[in-house]
Design a protein around this motif. Structure first.
Motif, PDB file in Angstrom:
ATOM      1  N   GLN A 137       5.792  15.740  -4.212  1.00  0.00           N
ATOM      2  CA  GLN A 137       7.145  15.678  -3.910  1.00  0.00           C
ATOM      3  C   GLN A 137       7.709  15.305  -2.566  1.00  0.00           C
ATOM      4  O   GLN A 137       8.100  14.372  -2.310  1.00  0.00           O
ATOM      5  N   LYS A 138       7.352  16.201  -1.975  1.00  0.00           N
ATOM      6  CA  LYS A 138       7.344  16.122  -0.434  1.00  0.00           C
ATOM      7  C   LYS A 138       6.902  14.885   0.175  1.00  0.00           C
ATOM      8  O   LYS A 138       7.409  14.119   1.042  1.00  0.00           O
ATOM      9  N   LEU A 139       5.587  14.500  -0.219  1.00  0.00           N
ATOM     10  CA  LEU A 139       4.654  13.461   0.132  1.00  0.00           C
ATOM     11  C   LEU A 139       5.635  12.011  -0.188  1.00  0.00           C
ATOM     12  O   LEU A 139       5.903  11.240   0.694  1.00  0.00           O
ATOM     13  N   TYR A 140       6.087  11.721  -1.456  1.00  0.00           N
ATOM     14  CA  TYR A 140       6.641  10.665  -1.628  1.00  0.00           C
ATOM     15  C   TYR A 140       8.224  10.396  -1.165  1.00  0.00           C
ATOM     16  O   TYR A 140       8.461   9.395  -1.343  1.00  0.00           O
ATOM     17  N   GLN A 141       8.735  11.368  -0.690  1.00  0.00           N
ATOM     18  CA  GLN A 141       9.992  11.647  -0.133  1.00  0.00           C
ATOM     19  C   GLN A 141      10.154  11.208   1.244  1.00  0.00           C
ATOM     20  O   GLN A 141      11.125  10.907   1.854  1.00  0.00           O
ATOM     21  N   ASN A 142       8.660  11.452   1.828  1.00  0.00           N
ATOM     22  CA  ASN A 142       8.686  11.307   3.429  1.00  0.00           C
ATOM     23  C   ASN A 142       8.548   9.736   3.724  1.00  0.00           C
ATOM     24  O   ASN A 142       7.897   9.014   2.763  1.00  0.00           O
ATOM     25  N   ASP A 143       8.735   9.329   4.919  1.00  0.00           N
ATOM     26  CA  ASP A 143       8.338   7.916   5.229  1.00  0.00           C
ATOM     27  C   ASP A 143       6.874   7.890   5.596  1.00  0.00           C
ATOM     28  O   ASP A 143       6.212   6.812   5.511  1.00  0.00           O
ATOM     29  N   ASP A 144       6.499   9.118   6.177  1.00  0.00           N
ATOM     30  CA  ASP A 144       5.113   9.321   6.429  1.00  0.00           C
ATOM     31  C   ASP A 144       4.251   9.903   5.337  1.00  0.00           C
ATOM     32  O   ASP A 144       4.446  10.933   5.084  1.00  0.00           O
ATOM     33  N   LEU A 145       3.256   8.930   4.816  1.00  0.00           N
ATOM     34  CA  LEU A 145       2.700   9.638   3.473  1.00  0.00           C
ATOM     35  C   LEU A 145       1.420  10.333   4.010  1.00  0.00           C
ATOM     36  O   LEU A 145       0.742  11.067   3.162  1.00  0.00           O
ATOM     37  N   SER A 146       1.279  10.640   5.352  1.00  0.00           N
ATOM     38  CA  SER A 146      -0.202  11.147   5.672  1.00  0.00           C
ATOM     39  C   SER A 146       0.217  12.651   5.954  1.00  0.00           C
ATOM     40  O   SER A 146      -1.099  13.580   5.829  1.00  0.00           O
ATOM     41  N   VAL A 147       1.146  13.089   6.290  1.00  0.00           N
ATOM     42  CA  VAL A 147       1.540  14.592   6.627  1.00  0.00           C
ATOM     43  C   VAL A 147       2.627  15.110   5.948  1.00  0.00           C
ATOM     44  O   VAL A 147       3.566  14.312   5.650  1.00  0.00           O
ATOM     45  N   ILE A 148       2.635  16.380   5.872  1.00  0.00           N
ATOM     46  CA  ILE A 148       4.046  17.084   5.425  1.00  0.00           C
ATOM     47  C   ILE A 148       4.779  18.080   6.243  1.00  0.00           C
ATOM     48  O   ILE A 148       4.034  18.828   7.257  1.00  0.00           O
ATOM     49  N   GLU A 149       5.918  17.951   6.566  1.00  0.00           N
ATOM     50  CA  GLU A 149       6.444  18.863   7.314  1.00  0.00           C
ATOM     51  C   GLU A 149       6.612  20.413   6.629  1.00  0.00           C
ATOM     52  O   GLU A 149       7.337  20.415   5.767  1.00  0.00           O
ATOM     53  N   MET A 150       6.071  21.372   7.324  1.00  0.00           N
ATOM     54  CA  MET A 150       5.779  22.573   6.745  1.00  0.00           C
ATOM     55  C   MET A 150       7.052  23.435   6.602  1.00  0.00           C
ATOM     56  O   MET A 150       7.295  24.382   5.743  1.00  0.00           O
ATOM     57  N   GLN A 151       7.893  23.429   7.689  1.00  0.00           N
ATOM     58  CA  GLN A 151       9.094  24.008   7.576  1.00  0.00           C
ATOM     59  C   GLN A 151       9.693  24.090   6.292  1.00  0.00           C
ATOM     60  O   GLN A 151      10.311  25.033   5.605  1.00  0.00           O
ATOM     61  N   GLY A 152      10.209  22.701   6.047  1.00  0.00           N
ATOM     62  CA  GLY A 152      10.977  22.485   4.664  1.00  0.00           C
ATOM     63  C   GLY A 152      10.507  22.801   3.457  1.00  0.00           C
ATOM     64  O   GLY A 152      10.831  23.399   2.327  1.00  0.00           O
ATOM     65  N   TYR A 153       8.875  22.521   3.619  1.00  0.00           N
ATOM     66  CA  TYR A 153       8.251  22.947   2.315  1.00  0.00           C
ATOM     67  C   TYR A 153       8.125  24.307   2.061  1.00  0.00           C
ATOM     68  O   TYR A 153       8.326  24.648   0.905  1.00  0.00           O
ATOM     69  N   ILE A 154       7.683  25.179   3.040  1.00  0.00           N
ATOM     70  CA  ILE A 154       7.646  26.720   2.855  1.00  0.00           C
ATOM     71  C   ILE A 154       9.207  26.969   2.395  1.00  0.00           C
ATOM     72  O   ILE A 154       9.239  27.894   1.292  1.00  0.00           O
TER      73      ILE A 154
ATOM     74  N   LYS B  46       1.043  -1.170  -0.074  1.00  0.00           N
ATOM     75  CA  LYS B  46      -0.019  -0.072  -0.002  1.00  0.00           C
ATOM     76  C   LYS B  46       0.818   1.310  -0.090  1.00  0.00           C
ATOM     77  O   LYS B  46       0.504   2.140  -0.927  1.00  0.00           O
ATOM     78  N   ASP B  47       2.108   1.384   0.939  1.00  0.00           N
ATOM     79  CA  ASP B  47       2.638   2.531   0.903  1.00  0.00           C
ATOM     80  C   ASP B  47       3.521   2.592  -0.318  1.00  0.00           C
ATOM     81  O   ASP B  47       3.740   3.859  -0.739  1.00  0.00           O
ATOM     82  N   SER B  48       4.028   1.736  -1.268  1.00  0.00           N
ATOM     83  CA  SER B  48       4.785   1.874  -2.411  1.00  0.00           C
ATOM     84  C   SER B  48       3.445   2.247  -3.425  1.00  0.00           C
ATOM     85  O   SER B  48       3.955   3.163  -4.193  1.00  0.00           O
ATOM     86  N   LEU B  49       2.557   1.881  -3.428  1.00  0.00           N
ATOM     87  CA  LEU B  49       1.381   2.385  -4.547  1.00  0.00           C
ATOM     88  C   LEU B  49       1.178   3.841  -4.154  1.00  0.00           C
ATOM     89  O   LEU B  49       1.116   4.669  -5.146  1.00  0.00           O
ATOM     90  N   LEU B  50       1.127   4.292  -2.838  1.00  0.00           N
ATOM     91  CA  LEU B  50       0.648   5.532  -2.628  1.00  0.00           C
ATOM     92  C   LEU B  50       2.054   6.502  -2.983  1.00  0.00           C
ATOM     93  O   LEU B  50       1.753   7.675  -3.668  1.00  0.00           O
ATOM     94  N   LYS B  51       3.140   6.017  -2.837  1.00  0.00           N
ATOM     95  CA  LYS B  51       4.364   6.868  -3.140  1.00  0.00           C
ATOM     96  C   LYS B  51       4.393   7.067  -4.574  1.00  0.00           C
ATOM     97  O   LYS B  51       4.721   8.116  -5.244  1.00  0.00           O
ATOM     98  N   GLU B  52       3.931   5.741  -5.296  1.00  0.00           N
ATOM     99  CA  GLU B  52       4.274   5.817  -6.933  1.00  0.00           C
ATOM    100  C   GLU B  52       3.138   7.068  -7.327  1.00  0.00           C
ATOM    101  O   GLU B  52       3.136   7.602  -8.447  1.00  0.00           O
TER     102      GLU B  52
ATOM    103  N   HIS C 189       1.761   9.535  -5.590  1.00  0.00           N
ATOM    104  CA  HIS C 189       2.408  10.792  -5.649  1.00  0.00           C
ATOM    105  C   HIS C 189       3.243  11.297  -6.365  1.00  0.00           C
ATOM    106  O   HIS C 189       3.421  12.403  -7.001  1.00  0.00           O
ATOM    107  N   HIS C 190       4.153  10.299  -6.879  1.00  0.00           N
ATOM    108  CA  HIS C 190       5.267  10.499  -7.807  1.00  0.00           C
ATOM    109  C   HIS C 190       4.925  10.864  -9.186  1.00  0.00           C
ATOM    110  O   HIS C 190       5.230  11.800 -10.081  1.00  0.00           O
ATOM    111  N   ARG C 191       3.704  10.169  -9.537  1.00  0.00           N
ATOM    112  CA  ARG C 191       3.242  10.498 -11.139  1.00  0.00           C
ATOM    113  C   ARG C 191       2.554  11.645 -10.839  1.00  0.00           C
ATOM    114  O   ARG C 191       2.445  12.438 -12.053  1.00  0.00           O
ATOM    115  N   VAL C 192       1.677  12.001 -10.022  1.00  0.00           N
ATOM    116  CA  VAL C 192       0.888  13.105 -10.019  1.00  0.00           C
ATOM    117  C   VAL C 192       1.885  14.472 -10.080  1.00  0.00           C
ATOM    118  O   VAL C 192       1.716  15.436 -10.594  1.00  0.00           O
TER     119      VAL C 192
END
Length: 653
Positions: A508-525, A455-461, A463-466
């Motif tokens: 991009q941030k999502l598929y690079q994270n180990d946790d696919l449910s949230v984004i760390e906003m400091q690095g994203y900004i 499931k995690d692999s499919l989700l990362k794929e 997000h990568h394609r999007v």
């Protein structure tokens, strides 16, 4: 003559009672919302809401929702927590009835976290709503957890799997399990229970393309229901009569669909029309799919009889929350209709639509079914293992009792020897059973872990394609910019490109994270600002930018609006805030989220907003976009004009 006179008198009394009951029912249905509003407290309104036989007969679910929201708002203002919980239970049920399962699930999960503080009726409603929502959202693993909790609370006796197998299209397995689990629980004189049972079995046979056998079962169900309704020795409540009418409409609708499958179209049409009329007035959202399916079968029957006008009228009906399979069937019927009226261009359009839908469905469906089946089989095996253990315990207890009665008549020496041997055998049995259970648990854990990894692999794929697709859109905008001479058009294309990059960066941030449910906003900004600076090459490079968002994480539903809001604000600062010199320019970005409450602030020390700010707020594309995005976060944008430069801020949840 005296006998006929008595029969006539009984007939008159029966008609009088039915008319009186109908009048009472009509009065209750017409005034249910008025009765709700006339109650003095939340508990009384709760009882009227869930006690109404057909609360949507006169007033729609949207009318009820607006009314409940008003009472909920008042209860929140007076801090009446008990009333707030009751109104939220009603609101969760209303969203479920409207088919807005995401909203209903969010509310029900909030109430589920406070389950111990709810009364028994509210607990049952919340768990049933979650059960229904997870079924419609195809989250069958979560549905099983809710059913286990219902069993622990005594709401249901066991965890059923047959309806889940049916939702996955495994109709034969669903029918076999339903027969095995339900048939032994129905008494021979329970006509209503037998009607429901044969109706369900017949429907599974119909779904499994066994129309002749299904028709036999469904007619048997209708016969049992007629026996129940004609039995005047057992009084029936309003609710029982209402549910009987709904069950009759379901059975007749399924009988009609069998007739359509067998090519008996004229027999099917009146049954389908009557079924649609009754089920369309049902307050339960579960009948919406049956209304849609019956309407499509009715259109099919008219189409085969060349009643083209009637068929087209049914196909033109717009339904809310129509399923993918119903969309495919509707497109097929529309294509067939246009073929029959020789409008081949429109027919080709609907054939192509179906091909696109089927291709998309084929890619997603296999992975979904595989994942859900792993979870269901694992849970079912655990349930069966527990049943076998309980049965073995019962058998062992019986054996021990019998042995004790026999041992009392045996010599003490033999008694000691037998008990010693039994003790040793019990230890060996327990040891072997423990090894077997540990092996079973390890195998199931391995299956679940593999499913989660897949499931995690499919989700990362995904997000990568999007992200790749969004980058392609950005490249297309860049290419268009090079071929455009209008300065305003170039600026608009650059702004669109910047917005697309902001969204692509999220994925991009999502598929690079180990946790696919949230984004760390400091690095994203930080990455987002670098991206904006690359667009505005002549400005923004000397501005001192301070970002205060360390440790703040947001899910994708909130991160995308925030990314677009920041993109607009930073772009506006680069373009307009420092028209002469940006050496002393400062930008401050603050983002915090503690629990359910969050706060966002953006300031710069530029030239500030012009005096006609209110006019620009309504005319500027950027500000209008920001306002809509803030509304999407269920908040309101505040603009502070009393400081140097400009300050935007808002709270969010």
């Amino acid at each position: 003559m005296e006998r006929y006179a008595r029969l006539f008198l009984v007939l008159l009394c029966t008609i009088f009672v039915q008319v009186a009951v109908a009048q009472v029912l009509d009065g209750d249905e017409q005034n249910s919302l008025d009765d709700f509003q006339s109650m003095q407290g939340a508990p009384e309104r709760f009882e009227v809401f869930f006690g109404s036989v057909n609360r949507y007969n006169t007033n729609s679910a949207y009318d009820w929702l607006d009314t409940v929201k008003v009472y909920l708002s008042n209860a929140e203002k007076t801090k009446d927590t008990f009333a707030v919980r009751l109104y939220k239970v009603m609101q969760a049920q209303l969203y479920n009835d409207l088919g807005e399962f995401d909203k209903s699930t969010a509310l029900a999960k909030e109430l589920h976290s406070e389950l111990d503080s709810l009364d028994s009726d509210s607990r049952k409603i919340v768990l049933n709503v979650l059960d229904n929502n997870y079924a419609n959202l195809q989250l069958f693993d979560k549905q099983i957890e809710i059913r286990k909790q219902k069993r622990e609370m005594g709401i249901t006796e066991n965890v059923a799997f047959y309806d889940i197998y049916s939702n996955l299209g495994l109709y034969r397995k669903a029918r076999n399990q339903y027969i095995m689990e339900v048939k032994p629980t129905i008494a021979d004189n329970d006509s209503y229970g037998l009607a429901k049972y044969h109706g369900k079995v017949g429907n599974y046979l119909r779904l499994d393309n066994s129309a002749p056998t299904a028709l036999s079962e469904l007619k048997k169900a209708k016969a049992y229901l007629d026996v129940y309704l004609n039995d005047i020795s057992k009084p029936k409540s309003e609710q029982q009569l209402f549910e009987s009418d709904l069950l009759k409409a379901e059975i007749e609708g399924n009988i009609a669909k069998c007739h359509v499958m067998l090519g008996e179209y004229e027999e099917a049409i009146p049954l389908l029309e009557n079924s649609i009329e009754v089920l369309d007035n049902s307050p339960k959202n579960i009948h919406q799919n049956e209304v849609v399916e019956n309407t499509l079968y009715l259109a099919d029957a008219n189409l085969q009889l060349e009643n083209f006008r009637a068929a087209k009228q049914k196909l033109d009906i717009e339904f809310d929350n129509i399923t993918v399979l119903h969309s495919i069937k509707r497109n097929s019927l529309l294509a067939e209709f246009y073929d029959k009226v020789e409008n081949y261009r429109n027919a080709a359009t609907y054939y192509k639509r179906n091909e696109r839908i089927k291709d998309s469905l084929a890619q997603k469906q296999s992975a979904l079914i595989k994942q859900q089946l792993v979870t269901i089989v694992a849970n079912e095996d655990l349930e069966n293992s527990q049943r076998l253990i309980d049965e073995q315990k019962r058998i062992n207890e019986l054996a021990r009792s019998e042995m004790k009665a026999k041992d009392e008549r045996i010599n003490l020496v033999f008694i000691s020897l037998i008990f010693t041997l039994l003790g040793f055998a019990g230890l060996v049995y327990a040891y072997l059973k423990s090894i077997k259970n540990q092996r079973l648990i390890a195998e199931q854990k391995h299956i679940i872990e593999n499913a989660l990894i897949e499931k995690d692999s499919l989700l990362k794929e995904i997000h990568h394609r999007v992200k790749n697709n969004l980058q392609m859109v950005s490249s297309l905008l860049s290419l268009q910019t090079k071929n455009t001479r209008s300065k305003s058009a170039i600026e608009a294309l650059e702004e669109g490109k910047s917005r697309v990059k902001a969204m692509a960066l999220i994925h991009q941030k999502l598929y690079q994270n180990d946790d696919l449910s949230v984004i760390e906003m400091q690095g994203y900004i930080e990455s987002l600002i670098n991206s904006v600076q690359s667009v505005y090459k002549k400005g923004g490079h000397n501005i001192n930018i301070t970002i205060d968002a360390e440790g703040t994480e947001l899910d994708i539903d909130r991160a995308i609006p925030f990314g677009l809001i920041l993109n607009e604000l930073v772009s506006n600062s680069f373009k307009y805030a420092f028209p002469e010199n940006d050496d002393d320019g400062k930008i401050y970005i603050h983002l915090r989220k503690n629990g359910d409450q969050g706060y966002f602030e953006y300031t710069d020390n530029g030239v500030g907003l012009p005096e006609d700010t209110d006019h620009h707020t309504h005319s500027s594309m950027g500000i209008r976009l920001i306002n809509r995005l803030v509304n999407q976060l269920q908040s309101k944008l505040n603009i502070d004009k009393n400081v140097d430069g400009v300050r935007f801020w808002f709270n969010f949840s």
